[in-house]
Scaffold this motif. Structure first.
Motif: not given
Lengths: 382, 648
Positions: A249, A252, A254, A256, A279, A283-284, A287-288, A291-292, A295, A336
């Motif tokens: 995670l 990753g 910002w 990835g 997941f 995320a890797e 990135g963020f 992932g976000i 979510l 998560m």
């Protein structure tokens, strides 16, 4: 109660029902599935096989199942609640004797054309039967102790059977789902306060008993608790999953490493990379941002569902929608939290994204029920 | 009905309230997840990125090629050769036992090897290669290469291994390399990752050990991406290491090999030094051993044989052993007496064969006595009594001072192993180490190089060189490192001894070699351009009892080998224009004039002529024997040369 008691002035008929589906939720489900398919492609080394194509096929089957269930009036499903619950209990007993073992637990039932995971089904049928129960129960009786016993028993039966498999994660989700239904039904706060203090007290006693004469858990179970609290204490043993997944995670960043570039998963540092730990790959590689986004999709599904529940004046429908939402929420929240190191490692898939047939189909069926409740909701009370 | 609706309204409101509460809890949890994600992926990202790289990137070291060692003419002494080993990968080979069986039809695989291989394949990951055999011959490699299709999982890997083409000639000088041991990892080397490369070899003795840091070089680095099981997925980068520096020694392989062959199976040693600048032209100890055996891993039986041999092949006798220098030490006593102005060249003493000092008789080697002796004659005929007289007058302090000036009792700095300081005794030394007062008799014994005095052959050669050149030459073995000269040889300071005294001693040594009555007359050179000046020495390893003297001293040949005298000889040549200095010690060889001097003459001439000298320089009566020996040694050396060119 039968569907005849439903007082609905206007229910859409035939194909018109399609327009009354909650399309935002359907589109969000498709979006989450798309993300899942992309990730499965990446994990397979940018290839449709073996996971992405199979997952897509299952989604189509699940999609048709969802629409079909949605087309059938909710009062029919309401009348089936008890039967469905009993059936799933029966399947849980069956799996105890005839189930195939996988991942160290008896979870699957091979029906020839499909392998079924009765514990997944039980989550939904429990929601149905509790919604049915609280719809039937007069409101003033909800908090009375004698009327608390039945729902507790309804929750305990599948919980106990799933725990026997043993599948602690799903068993806890069943309790949480059932508890949420009781909370929604309006049971007095005091019960929850008592349950909370009981479990906290119990946990403290269990922790206190460690190393004493009256130690309550096995040593290995305490060690699991240790690893959960501090994964770095055993980085190559039990803490390995959590440590590696956090590394994936975190690395990753910002944006990835890019599609197909996730080193942690591609080089097998991560376990269950295409199922429970998918997941981390997302995320890797994305990135963020990636992932976000997922979510956010989940959060929107929850939001639209709660709006649908509030806008539904039928108590059974409303409770059912809340129940499906909570079940869905618990899936992704626990998964998560687990990969981010906030919860212990329990076998819970990431809904719609993780590779796996049983949970996907059950989830689509649950959303079918949600859609049916939405389509057939009372429009104007008599 | 209205009631019912009322109720529904109420329960609906409650449900919605609870729904909003639940929704809020869910939102709070989702927010927690989002913040956690932000913390991991944004705030701590660089940390985790590092951890991920550590996970996946494995750094492997590439052993650098070791520096080579050459002689003064550029002939190679130690080099690296491609060596081959075969490995087996379990996952490709399938049935290991079957694979080993097929292999054993092609190459020899011992039972214990087979057992080890099966054990190792069981223990290590299936994709990791396990060494089957190391150091294979070309024949074996060719056989395996021809059968590759039938040997899945078997592959040939190349590496470098150390080869010493001169075999025994340089074993004591250059030494050998071997696998890293615990002691190699001490002294600042603990953390050097290079030493942890499997099969890495480091210098164990001699030049190889002394110049380990220079010869080793620095490791190359290969970055590979590995998966969680350690399997290499791809190579990321490769940076070659820096090969070790080459070293050129001052020795001359032709001369060194000749000396090694000339010493033959005697327990002997010889040093040849350029007396003008101290360059060691040859430094050989015999018997020797084949250092290549140590590189390949010597067998226990071979090692025990070397260790238990009473001629001590493992000892580097030129620098590590110290012997009583015997009469060669008279040079020191004579010079100290001259410097102390106790005697002049003309002063004489009378030798009656023995002398009484503090109630004890000290004997001359010549029972009948030498009669009237002056300094020159006493040296050339090696009269002991003369030096007893000097010793009484000079005292040990003066002798000690002179010995140090000539390089005795000094640890010379050459890159070999276990270099001895020898022993130049003094009053303090005896008091400190023996807890005894210094006696006059000790001085008397020391004056003829007996008693406590001990010198290594290298020290004796240095003494001869200093005497010959009048310069304070220090022995030098290293000519250049990586093409850069190590020592500045142009400005060597003069020895702190009056030149006229040195001249007297040189003349005396000339007489010893060329006067009919000189002790080394038997080993003279008759060509005027190449005449030698030398001093014999015979050092006792036992005391001769009075009873023995009465009944006639037991002949050396009749004693057990271990109790026979050491034969020594030091010389420089040519006398008129000294170029080289030589020291030869033959352990338990008997009289120096008979054992060491003939060898020293052959070596001296060989060095001066850079090959076999013409027979005319030898006295007529020696020529046939010399001719025979030249032929015999020629054969041996030719064989060695063929070996050197072709095999290993």
């Amino acid at each position: 109660m039968t569907y005849l008691e439903y007082k609905v002035r206007a229910v859409p008929r035939g194909f018109k029902k399609l327009f009354y589906l909650n399309w935002p939720i359907i589109l969000l489900l498709c979006a989450a599935t798309a993300i899942g398919v992309i990730m499965l492609t990446s994990i397979a080394g940018i290839s449709w096989d073996p996971w992405a194509s199979a997952q897509l096929k299952r989604f189509f089957v699940g999609f048709i199942l969802m629409i079909s269930i949605a087309m059938v009036p909710i009062w029919f499903w309401k009348s089936m609640s008890v039967l469905a619950y009993i059936t799933s209990l029966g399947l849980l007993v069956l799996v105890e004797f005839f189930g195939s073992t996988g991942m160290g637990a008896q979870r699957w039932l091979d029906l020839g054309f499909i392998t079924l995971q009765p514990s997944e089904m039980a989550k939904i049928t429990l929601i149905m039967v509790l919604a049915f129960y609280y719809d039937w129960l007069p409101d003033q009786n909800v908090s009375k102790p004698q009327w608390i016993i039945a729902p507790l028993a309804l929750i305990f039966l599948p919980f106990f059977l799933v725990l026997q498999q043993p599948d602690l994660g799903t068993a806890l989700l069943i309790v949480l789902g059932g508890g949420a239904m009781m909370f929604l039904a309006g049971i007095h706060w005091g019960y929850f306060g008592a349950a909370l203090s009981l479990s906290v007290g119990g946990a403290l006693i269990i922790l206190q008993s460690r190393g004493k004469d009256w130690q309550l858990l096995n040593d290995y179970q305490y060690r699991r608790i240790d690893t959960f609290i501090d994964p770095s204490s055993d980085p190559l043993g039990a803490g390995y999953h959590i440590t590696q997944s956090k590394i994936a995670l975190g690395s990753g960043g910002w944006t990835g490493r890019g599609f197909g570039q996730g080193t942690q998963s591609r080089l097998n540092f991560l376990p269950e990379k295409h199922t429970d730990f998918i997941f981390t790959t997302l995320a890797e590689e994305f990135g963020f941002i990636g992932g976000i986004s997922l979510l956010a999709i989940y959060a929107l599904i929850v939001a639209f569902s709660i709006i649908a529940a509030i806008s539904n004046k039928d108590r059974f429908s409303s409770l059912l929608i809340y129940g499906v939402t909570v079940t869905f929420f618990l899936y992704f929240a626990v998964n998560m939290a687990m990969v981010m190191g906030l919860a212990p490692v329990v076998g819970v898939p990431l809904p719609l994204v993780s590779y796996g047939g049983s949970s996907l189909l059950v989830l689509m069926a649950a959303f079918g029920l949600l859609q049916s409740a939405h389509v057939h909701k009372p429009r104007g009370v008599i | 009905m209205a009631d019912r609706i009322q109720l529904n309204q109420k329960s609906y409101a409650k449900l919605s309230r609870r729904g909003v509460i639940l929704g809020s809890l869910q939102t709070a949890f989702i927010a927690t997840l989002a913040f956690r994600m932000r913390k991991l992926q944004v705030e701590d990202a660089s940390n985790y990125r590092l951890l991920a790289d550590e996970n996946r990137i494995n750094i492997r070291l590439i052993a650098p090629s070791r520096g080579e060692v050459y002689d003064r003419n550029g002939k190679i002494i130690a080099r690296n050769e491609q060596s081959f080993r075969i490995t087996i990968v379990k996952e490709d080979a399938g049935d290991i036992e079957q694979a080993l069986f097929s292999l054993s039809n092609l190459i020899k695989i011992s039972q214990s090897d087979a057992k080890r291989i099966i054990e190792e394949t069981k223990r290590s990951a299936p994709f990791l290669p396990v060494t089957v055999r190391d150091q294979l011959s070309f024949d074996e490699i060719a056989r395996i290469a021809a059968n590759t299709p039938n040997l899945p999982g078997v592959s040939v890997e190349q590496g470098l291994s150390r080869v010493y083409p001169s075999f025994e000639s340089y074993a004591h000088v250059v030494g050998y390399v071997g696998p890293v041991s615990d002691s190699d990892l001490q002294g600042g080397n603990e953390t050097n990752p290079l030493l942890k490369i499997p099969r890495f070899q480091v210098g164990k003795v001699g030049v190889e050990k002394h110049y380990e840091d220079i010869l080793r070089g620095s490791a190359g680095v290969m970055k590979v991406e590995v998966n969680a099981l350690g399997r290499v997925m791809r190579n990321l980068s490769r940076k070659e290491g820096k090969p070790g520096n080459n070293i050129q020694l001052t020795v001359d392989t032709a001369l060194q090999s000749y000396i090694q062959a000339r010493l033959g199976s005697e327990s002997a040693s010889a040093v040849v030094i350029n007396c003008k600048n101290g360059e060691i032209l040859a430094i050989a100890s015999s018997p020797s051993y084949d250092p290549n055996k140590f590189v390949k891993g010597i067998s226990y039986s071979d090692f025990n044989e070397l260790r238990d041999n009473e001629l001590r092949p493992l000892a580097s006798k030129t620098v590590q052993d110290a012997y009583p220098p015997g009469s060669t030490f008279k040079i020191v006593t004579a010079l100290s007496a001259l410097e102390a102005n106790i005697i002049g060249p003309k002063d004489t003493f009378t030798c009656s064969g023995k002398m009484e000092i503090s109630n004890r008789f000290f004997h001359c080697w010549k029972n009948s006595g030498h009669g009237t002796m002056n300094l020159e004659k006493s040296l050339s005929e090696s009269c002991d009594v003369y030096f007893y007289e000097l010793a009484l007058k000079v005292g040990i302090e003066q002798i000690n001072k002179m010995a140090t000036k000539l390089g005795l009792g000094v640890k010379h700095d050459v890159p070999m192993s276990a270099i001895t300081k020898g022993l130049m005794p003094s009053r303090e030394w005896k008091l400190n180490y023996r807890k005894q007062e210094w006696l006059v008799g000790d001085t008397v014994n020391a004056s003829i190089g007996q008693g406590y005095v001990l010198s290594s052959p290298l020290q004796l050669a240095v003494m001869a060189a200093r005497l010959a050149s009048g310069k304070k030459v220090n022995p030098i073995l290293t000519k250049s490192i990586n093409g850069q000269n190590v020592h500045n040889l142009s400005n060597i300071e003069d020895l702190d001894i009056d030149k006229s005294y040195l001249k007297i001693i040189r003349k005396a040594l000339f007489e010893a070699s060329n006067d009919r009555r000189g002790t080394a007359y038997g080993s003279r050179v008759i060509d005027n351009t190449y005449r030698m000046a030398g001093k014999t020495g015979t050092s006792q390893v036992r005391n001769i009892t009075d009873a023995e003297r009465e009944n006639g001293v037991t002949k050396n040949e009749d004693l057990p080998w271990k109790r026979r005298d050491h034969g020594l000889f030091i010389n420089f040549a040519p006398y008129n224009k000294p170029e080289i200095a030589v020291a030869v010690v033959v352990e338990h060889g008997g009289a120096g004039s008979k054992s060491a001097a003939p060898i020293a003459r052959d070596i001296t001439l060989q060095a001066l002529f850079k090959g076999n000298p013409p027979l005319e320089v030898y006295p007529a009566k020696d020529r046939s024997a010399v001719f025979e020996r030249q032929n015999k040694l020629g054969e041996v050396l030719k064989e060695l040369e063929i070996f050197r060119e072709n095999k290993v």
